[in-house]
Design a protein around this motif. Sequence first.
Motif, PDB file in Angstrom:
ATOM      1  N   UNK A  40      -5.466  81.078  -7.898  1.00 35.58           N
ATOM      2  CA  UNK A  40      -5.922  79.497  -8.175  1.00 35.58           C
ATOM      3  C   UNK A  40      -5.956  79.360  -9.525  1.00 35.58           C
ATOM      4  N   UNK A  41      -4.969  78.547 -10.349  1.00 32.24           N
ATOM      5  CA  UNK A  41      -4.944  78.752 -11.720  1.00 32.24           C
ATOM      6  C   UNK A  41      -4.964  77.153 -12.368  1.00 32.24           C
ATOM      7  N   UNK A 202      -1.570  75.189 -10.872  1.00 29.97           N
ATOM      8  CA  UNK A 202      -1.174  75.458  -9.474  1.00 29.97           C
ATOM      9  C   UNK A 202      -1.578  76.735  -8.623  1.00 29.97           C
ATOM     10  N   UNK A 203      -1.237  76.723  -7.388  1.00 32.95           N
ATOM     11  CA  UNK A 203      -1.403  77.668  -6.415  1.00 32.95           C
ATOM     12  C   UNK A 203      -0.353  78.808  -6.268  1.00 32.95           C
ATOM     13  N   UNK A 204      -0.750  80.187  -6.422  1.00 39.98           N
ATOM     14  CA  UNK A 204       0.283  81.291  -6.516  1.00 39.98           C
ATOM     15  C   UNK A 204      -0.347  82.145  -5.195  1.00 39.98           C
ATOM     16  N   UNK A 205       0.640  82.514  -4.439  1.00 36.29           N
ATOM     17  CA  UNK A 205       0.381  83.612  -3.445  1.00 36.29           C
ATOM     18  C   UNK A 205      -0.152  84.884  -3.828  1.00 36.29           C
ATOM     19  N   UNK A 239       7.154  80.992  -7.983  1.00 35.13           N
ATOM     20  CA  UNK A 239       7.001  79.708  -8.171  1.00 35.13           C
ATOM     21  C   UNK A 239       5.764  79.139  -7.423  1.00 35.13           C
ATOM     22  N   UNK A 240       5.061  78.355  -8.178  1.00 39.42           N
ATOM     23  CA  UNK A 240       3.739  77.745  -7.646  1.00 39.42           C
ATOM     24  C   UNK A 240       3.864  76.919  -6.756  1.00 39.42           C
ATOM     25  N   UNK A 241       2.897  76.248  -6.350  1.00 40.02           N
ATOM     26  CA  UNK A 241       2.695  75.067  -5.332  1.00 40.02           C
ATOM     27  C   UNK A 241       1.828  74.270  -5.795  1.00 40.02           C
ATOM     28  N   UNK A 246       4.246  72.766 -15.105  1.00 36.82           N
ATOM     29  CA  UNK A 246       5.382  73.859 -15.121  1.00 36.82           C
ATOM     30  C   UNK A 246       4.815  74.434 -13.444  1.00 36.82           C
ATOM     31  N   UNK A 247       6.018  74.866 -12.830  1.00 37.48           N
ATOM     32  CA  UNK A 247       5.741  75.464 -11.639  1.00 37.48           C
ATOM     33  C   UNK A 247       5.487  77.006 -11.833  1.00 37.48           C
ATOM     34  N   UNK A 248       6.039  77.232 -12.939  1.00 38.23           N
ATOM     35  CA  UNK A 248       6.081  78.879 -13.491  1.00 38.23           C
ATOM     36  C   UNK A 248       4.841  79.095 -14.447  1.00 38.23           C
ATOM     37  N   UNK A 249       4.215  80.037 -14.232  1.00 40.63           N
ATOM     38  CA  UNK A 249       3.010  80.291 -15.242  1.00 40.63           C
ATOM     39  C   UNK A 249       3.429  81.343 -16.191  1.00 40.63           C
ATOM     40  N   UNK A 250       4.167  80.843 -17.303  1.00 37.73           N
ATOM     41  CA  UNK A 250       4.613  81.472 -18.377  1.00 37.73           C
ATOM     42  C   UNK A 250       3.576  82.378 -18.860  1.00 37.73           C
TER      43      UNK A 250
END
Length: 343
Positions: A40-41, A202-205, A239-241, A246-250
Amino acid sequence: MFTKRLSTILVVMLLILGAVSTAWAGDIGVTFQNNGVEYIFSANPENINGTTGNHYTIEKDLYTGYTYDIELYHHNYTGETKRFGVALYNPNSSTATITVNAKVINDCAATGESTELDMTAPLVEQYVLGYGSTSISIPAKSYTFLMYKDVPTQRTVSGKAKVSTNLSGVKARVFHGPQYVSASTVFSYTRDTDYESNITTGFFNYDGKYNSSTIDASTYPTFKLSEWRPSLNVNEYETGSNVLGSSILGGNYGMTYTITVKNAANKRLKIIPNFKNLDCPAAALVLYSPQIGWFRTGKLINDKDSDYYDQYWLMSMGTSSTFTFKYILPASNFGNVSFQVID
């Protein structure tokens, strides 16, 4: 707050600035697979100003059988002290126990990335070393804080925690509100809006990566981690949800890379920050080596001359044929960190 400086001595032993051999076979791409725990970011909106209001940036239901890595990074430009952190709500009919494997939060003057690295890099080091581990009991239908910091204006805050729950359905919210706000009030807030399209909440798995392609030290390759934007590397970004921005955490800030190199005996890694980008003022990493465990590198300052390769860290890969290390890019760094195999 920043203790355990034994690692400074170890870093001096393992990471040395100096002359090195120049064998170089060019850049190779790395293919990655995901690993680690759920992530969770929160960094969008990065700049909280006087018109932003009080909001939560992201909420996540926590479930049994999972572990969660929660990271936040924001600037307070409101003109007043604000509370930043993570609030918890237990909607269940019995007490929930939150196991906290690590919990760290701090702030610093918002005067640029170089100053902020003096806060964010030690914070990540403390996280991987398990600082702040505890347990939190939340009675039924009750609220509490996982962590928070009352942050004066013109300062940057960063926090990171690893948690799990014995009851599913406990809610975690990353928030910013007035000083002295209660955890229950946080759960009356509406969500922030998307202020910056290139920054991520966003949330990442997964909060980790490992290389599934071979890195063969006998060919003296150079490879990049946190490559941004993606060019040679494959599957480096998830790809985050539930995102803002952005859905990408660069850069994959705060994520743990596990990298294995074969034919590594008696060779070293020359680690070169992205000082080719003159907007990058400084760099500091958190690394793991089998020889010494987790440690933080010293901070390098970009001298902004034409030979950006002359500033680097060195890491021995030991005497075994296979070498596995770990890498984390703390917030306030730039991505595109190069790793060059040398003798």
